[in-house]
Design an enzyme around this catalytic site. Structure first.
Site, PDB file in Angstrom:
ATOM      1  N   TRP A 266       0.828  -1.215   0.000  1.00 24.37           N
ATOM      2  CA  TRP A 266       0.000   0.000   0.000  1.00 24.37           C
ATOM      3  C   TRP A 266       0.854   1.253   0.000  1.00 24.37           C
ATOM      4  O   TRP A 266       0.542   2.217  -0.699  1.00 24.37           O
ATOM      5  CB  TRP A 266      -0.987  -0.026   1.167  1.00 24.37           C
TER       6      TRP A 266
ATOM      7  N   ASP B 122      -1.816   6.699   6.398  1.00 24.49           N
ATOM      8  CA  ASP B 122      -2.839   5.778   5.910  1.00 24.49           C
ATOM      9  C   ASP B 122      -3.107   4.793   7.051  1.00 24.49           C
ATOM     10  O   ASP B 122      -2.282   3.933   7.347  1.00 24.49           O
ATOM     11  CB  ASP B 122      -2.329   5.043   4.661  1.00 24.49           C
TER      12      ASP B 122
ATOM     13  N   LYS C  11     -12.479  -2.115   7.337  1.00 25.13           N
ATOM     14  CA  LYS C  11     -11.894  -3.021   8.335  1.00 25.13           C
ATOM     15  C   LYS C  11     -12.529  -2.704   9.694  1.00 25.13           C
ATOM     16  O   LYS C  11     -13.548  -3.267  10.028  1.00 25.13           O
ATOM     17  CB  LYS C  11     -10.365  -2.886   8.379  1.00 25.13           C
TER      18      LYS C  11
HETATM   19  N1  PMP Z   1      -4.217   1.111   2.510  1.00 24.36           N
HETATM   20  C1  PMP Z   1      -4.241   0.008   3.285  1.00 24.36           C
HETATM   21  C2  PMP Z   1      -3.383  -0.033   4.520  1.00 24.36           C
HETATM   22  C3  PMP Z   1      -5.060  -1.069   2.945  1.00 24.36           C
HETATM   23  O1  PMP Z   1      -5.100  -2.161   3.707  1.00 24.36           O
HETATM   24  C4  PMP Z   1      -5.847  -0.989   1.762  1.00 24.36           C
HETATM   25  C5  PMP Z   1      -6.720  -2.127   1.321  1.00 24.36           C
HETATM   26  N2  PMP Z   1      -7.650  -2.503   2.163  1.00 24.36           N
HETATM   27  C6  PMP Z   1      -5.789   0.173   0.988  1.00 24.36           C
HETATM   28  C7  PMP Z   1      -4.959   1.193   1.391  1.00 24.36           C
HETATM   29  C8  PMP Z   1      -6.608   0.320  -0.266  1.00 24.36           C
HETATM   30  O2  PMP Z   1      -7.914   0.522   0.093  1.00 24.36           O
HETATM   31  P1  PMP Z   1      -9.090   0.617  -0.965  1.00 24.36           P
HETATM   32  O3  PMP Z   1      -9.294  -0.756  -1.489  1.00 24.36           O
HETATM   33  O4  PMP Z   1     -10.225   1.130  -0.135  1.00 24.36           O
HETATM   34  O5  PMP Z   1      -8.694   1.570  -2.028  1.00 24.36           O
END
Ligand code: PMP
Length: 355
Positions: A100, A167, A191
């Site tokens: 991520w 994040d 989550k």
């Molecule tokens: N950042 C983290 C720490 C994640 O775990 C995730 C995926 N769940 C994301 C970003 C991306 O999130 P999304 O699928 O909502 O774009």
């Protein structure tokens, strides 16, 4: 219905009461004899939902009036772009702790100058970098508090001389934090916060408006703040269910209790991984995530037999991320310790049969 022990990494398990309240509101929201799915986002009742959702974030993260909170669509992934678009003038610093963070860095590089000041890529993101220098001439430092895929977590946040951006998608509300140490926090809901479909952004207002960039309205934090998170139709239902989930946390012991329960669950599971000769944890012990517990089987030929044992016990969502393999047990706030005990018992049973 037989209870499933849901270890999914996200969308993940939510409190049973929240699921019931959410289901009831689909049929009849606020005794209006209308579904939450068909109500105007401008109605008084829904404006109250949005206000409450924004306020409970502030309460849980101890944010003061210097901060604004709003909910957007587009997932946490859109924030990988919106953060640099709104904050990056000269240069941004990033710490790379996994998939991520890598994606966040990729987007920021499209917008401007990026310095990756530390990375754990050399050891397949199995630890959190400790020694690095934060450049004082960067506009912000971006970190990912919990590495959902590999299972590492910042136990302490960097003391940053520049605005700190985080994040927090996969460990928000899992422990008490003083949100005021961050200039900006964002988190996809799916989550600990609620269902998929909305992303929370909390930003300290003084970091905005500093770039010369001509801004597209939908990507401009200031536009969403001015419109009180209603510039366009918000993700009505995900925000509602997120509000319910956050209020549930607030009413049931708050973040202090969440931390206590989460630590107990994680300790139970990591202890078994360390004790049981069939398994090995995959990340540095001091950086182990309390939310996403990664492990492998020492002998991969045992995997088929182990998979059958946990599936028979009603365990779901255990395979590791498709890029990593092995196993990952996500034990978010709503996961009861009894379900973690079921998994531990399954591992003990596997030891008896296969060890
Ligand atoms: N950042 C983290 C720490 C994640 O775990 C995730 C995926 N769940 C994301 C970003 C991306 O999130 P999304 O699928 O909502 O774009």
């Amino acid at each position: 219905m037989k209870k499933v022990h849901n270890f999914s990494a996200g969308p993940g398990i939510l409190p049973e009461l929240v699921i019931k309240q959410a289901a009831a509101a689909v049929l009849n929201f606020d005794n209006l004899n209308m579904s939450i799915l068909e109500i105007s986002h401008r109605s008084k009742n829904y404006v109250t939902v949005m206000d409450n959702a924004r306020q409970v974030v502030k309460d849980l993260l101890l944010l003061d009036d210097n901060y604004e909170v709003f909910f957007l669509g587009g997932g946490a992934s859109l924030q990988f772009a919106m953060v640099p678009y709104n904050l990056l003038g000269t240069k941004a610093a990033y710490i790379n702790t996994g998939v991520w963070s890598t994606k966040a860095i990729k987007e920021a590089k499209i917008i401007g100058n990026v310095e990756v000041i530390a990375s754990s890529e050399d050891k397949n993101f199995s630890y959190i970098p400790k020694n690095y220098t934060i450049p004082t001439d960067a506009d912000y430092l971006h970190i990912t508090s919990n590495n959902t895929i590999f299972g590492t977590q910042f136990k302490e946040f960097p003391k940053s001389p520049i605005p700190l951006v985080c994040d927090m998608s996969s460990d928000i509300f899992s422990r008490p934090i003083d949100g005021k140490q961050f200039a900006l926090i964002y988190a996809g809901a799916q989550k600990n916060m609620g269902p998929a479909g909305c992303t929370m952004v909390a930003v300290r207002k003084d970091v905005l408006g500093k770039t010369e960039r001509k801004m597209l309205s939908m990507l401009d934090y200031a536009v969403h703040i001015k419109a009180e998170s209603m510039y366009n139709t918000p993700p009505v239902y995900p925000v509602y269910v997120s509000m319910l989930t956050m209020q549930y946390v607030q009413a049931n012991g708050g973040l202090e209790l969440m931390e206590k329960l989460n630590n107990a669950k994680a300790q139970l599971l990591y202890n078994e991984i360390d004790r049981n000769g069939l398994f090995t944890g995959t990340v540095a012990k001091e950086d182990r995530s309390v939310m996403n517990v990664n492990f492998i089987m020492n002998n991969s030929t045992n995997e088929d037999a182990f998979n059958k044992i946990w599936k028979d016990a009603g365990v779901s969502g255990l395979p590791g991320h498709r890029d990593v393999g092995g196993y990952r047990a996500s034990i978010y706030n709503a996961m009861p310790i009894d379900s973690v005990q079921v998994l531990v018992d399954v591992m003990k049973l596997a030891e008896q049969k296969l060890g």
